[in-house]
Design a protein around this motif. Structure first.
Motif, PDB file in Angstrom:
ATOM      1  N   ILE A 115       0.851  -1.200   0.000  1.00  0.00           N
ATOM      2  CA  ILE A 115       0.000   0.000   0.000  1.00  0.00           C
ATOM      3  C   ILE A 115       0.881   1.242   0.000  1.00  0.00           C
ATOM      4  CG2 ILE A 115      -1.702   1.348   1.331  1.00  0.00           C
ATOM      5  CD1 ILE A 115      -2.616  -1.256   2.633  1.00  0.00           C
ATOM      6  N   THR A 117       0.748   5.201   1.053  1.00  0.00           N
ATOM      7  CA  THR A 117      -0.031   6.204   1.767  1.00  0.00           C
ATOM      8  C   THR A 117       0.798   7.475   1.850  1.00  0.00           C
ATOM      9  OG1 THR A 117      -1.513   6.562   3.656  1.00  0.00           O
ATOM     10  CG2 THR A 117       0.640   5.592   4.146  1.00  0.00           C
ATOM     11  N   ILE A 150      -3.982   4.435  -0.275  1.00  0.00           N
ATOM     12  CA  ILE A 150      -5.065   4.537   0.706  1.00  0.00           C
ATOM     13  C   ILE A 150      -4.670   5.575   1.757  1.00  0.00           C
ATOM     14  CG2 ILE A 150      -6.487   3.286   2.383  1.00  0.00           C
ATOM     15  CD1 ILE A 150      -5.787   0.686   0.947  1.00  0.00           C
ATOM     16  N   LEU A 152      -4.374   6.199   4.939  1.00  0.00           N
ATOM     17  CA  LEU A 152      -4.399   5.414   6.180  1.00  0.00           C
ATOM     18  C   LEU A 152      -4.327   6.274   7.434  1.00  0.00           C
ATOM     19  CD1 LEU A 152      -1.923   2.521   5.226  1.00  0.00           C
ATOM     20  CD2 LEU A 152      -4.427   2.427   5.263  1.00  0.00           C
ATOM     21  N   GLU A 181      -6.832   6.270  10.044  1.00  0.00           N
ATOM     22  CA  GLU A 181      -8.180   6.592   9.554  1.00  0.00           C
ATOM     23  C   GLU A 181      -9.070   5.413   9.933  1.00  0.00           C
ATOM     24  OE1 GLU A 181     -10.928   8.732   8.391  1.00  0.00           O
ATOM     25  OE2 GLU A 181      -9.092   9.580   7.525  1.00  0.00           O
ATOM     26  N   ALA A 183     -11.833   4.084   9.066  1.00  0.00           N
ATOM     27  CA  ALA A 183     -12.393   3.189   8.045  1.00  0.00           C
ATOM     28  C   ALA A 183     -11.359   2.191   7.515  1.00  0.00           C
ATOM     29  CB  ALA A 183     -12.958   4.014   6.897  1.00  0.00           C
ATOM     30  N   TYR A 184     -10.057   2.522   7.682  1.00  0.00           N
ATOM     31  CA  TYR A 184      -9.027   1.691   7.051  1.00  0.00           C
ATOM     32  C   TYR A 184      -8.110   1.007   8.053  1.00  0.00           C
ATOM     33  CZ  TYR A 184     -10.446   4.356   2.953  1.00  0.00           C
ATOM     34  OH  TYR A 184     -11.162   4.935   1.950  1.00  0.00           O
ATOM     35  N   THR A 185      -8.474   0.995   9.331  1.00  0.00           N
ATOM     36  CA  THR A 185      -7.597   0.406  10.344  1.00  0.00           C
ATOM     37  C   THR A 185      -7.216  -1.030   9.990  1.00  0.00           C
ATOM     38  OG1 THR A 185      -8.785   1.747  11.938  1.00  0.00           O
ATOM     39  CG2 THR A 185      -7.322   0.098  12.836  1.00  0.00           C
ATOM     40  N   ASP A 186      -8.179  -1.778   9.474  1.00  0.00           N
ATOM     41  CA  ASP A 186      -7.903  -3.179   9.146  1.00  0.00           C
ATOM     42  C   ASP A 186      -6.936  -3.333   7.971  1.00  0.00           C
ATOM     43  OD1 ASP A 186      -9.448  -4.022  11.191  1.00  0.00           O
ATOM     44  OD2 ASP A 186     -11.226  -4.474   9.976  1.00  0.00           O
ATOM     45  N   GLU A 187      -6.888  -2.308   7.106  1.00  0.00           N
ATOM     46  CA  GLU A 187      -6.001  -2.371   5.934  1.00  0.00           C
ATOM     47  C   GLU A 187      -4.531  -2.370   6.334  1.00  0.00           C
ATOM     48  OE1 GLU A 187      -6.850  -2.686   2.822  1.00  0.00           O
ATOM     49  OE2 GLU A 187      -9.020  -2.391   2.980  1.00  0.00           O
ATOM     50  N   LYS A 191       0.635  -5.400   6.557  1.00  0.00           N
ATOM     51  CA  LYS A 191       1.009  -4.852   5.238  1.00  0.00           C
ATOM     52  C   LYS A 191       2.373  -4.155   5.281  1.00  0.00           C
ATOM     53  CE  LYS A 191      -2.872  -5.924   3.167  1.00  0.00           C
ATOM     54  NZ  LYS A 191      -4.030  -5.259   3.697  1.00  0.00           N
TER      55      LYS A 191
END
Ligand SMILES: [Zn+2]
Ligand SMILES: [Zn+2]
Length: 239
Positions: A115, A117, A150, A152, A181, A183-187, A191
């Protein structure tokens, strides 16, 4: 911003170091190509940032594994960042993204990146400027590399201008300033994440971003910027 086949006709590629037309498909003119920071594995270079040990900023406790910069933050390259940040020249983000991609293609960590960021701005600061230049660069890098970008991180608190603070206060000033962020904690979990910024001054901002990502489960954090400020040689008289 979609890339159209006509785009380069109307916007010929400019050099990301000096903003002159390059007349080629690479984002450097002949003069600036010589100024590009060339990391290599010769002894005497830091294996994290690739800079000579006298210019390396990796001395403190580091959370990111690797660092890459295109230019030193001086002369024309510095002016071009100024155009990008303060003169609404969003197109410069694209040429810098191409330059960062060229730099990263020579570093082994880029192929591991899951990813992309970027260092976030506070919402008010972004509103006033109309954009976050680090975000623009990261998004163009994503388009050119195919690696997803993303958002993040968020920046929660107002930090005082970094350059007005002494070194120790700078690192303290940013503690806890970034949060993931929601909404993206799991992303983030598991990684390999590449954090983009326009200029690296002390390394502290990237370090705090990396720390936040690791706390929330990132496997590893790499960093890449357009320009890195040269380490100043401090004399005893300077405070
Ligand atoms: Zn140039
Ligand atoms: Zn280093």
């Amino acid at each position: 911003m979609k890339t159209s086949p006509f785009r380069d006709v109307f916007f010929p590629l400019r050099c990301c170091g000096c903003d002159r037309l390059t007349g080629s498909t690479i984002p450097f003119c002949e003069d600036c190509k010589r100024l590009v920071i060339k990391p290599d594995k010769a002894t005497g270079l830091c294996d994290i940032c690739g800079l000579s040990l006298s210019q390396c900023l990796c001395g403190k406790r580091l959370y990111y594994e690797k660092f890459s910069a295109v230019f030193y933050h001086e002369n024309e390259a510095r002016k071009n960042i100024f155009r990008l940040k303060f003169h609404q020249r969003r197109d410069i983000a694209d040429t810098f993204a191409k330059a960062i991609l060229l730099q990263l293609s020579e570093r082994d960590f880029f192929e591991k990146t899951d990813i992309i960021t970027f260092i976030p701005m506070r919402p008010l600061a972004k509103f006033l400027r109309g954009y976050n230049q680090a975000e623009l660069i990261a998004k163009r890098l994503s388009v050119h590399s195919g690696i997803p970008c993303i958002a993040l991180l968020t920046k929660e608190f107002s930090t005082r201008n970094q350059h007005k603070l002494p070194g120790i206060a700078r690192s303290g000033n940013l503690s806890g300033v970034f949060e993931p962020e929601k909404a993206y904690t799991d992303e983030i979990k598991g990684k390999n994440i590449l954090v983009i910024d326009d200029v690296c001054t002390t390394g502290n901002t990237l370090n705090e971003a990396a720390k936040t990502l690791l706390i929330f489960g990132a496997e590893a954090v790499f960093t890449a910027v357009c320009n890195v400020r040269k380490k100043e040689k401090k004399t005893v008289e300077q405070k």
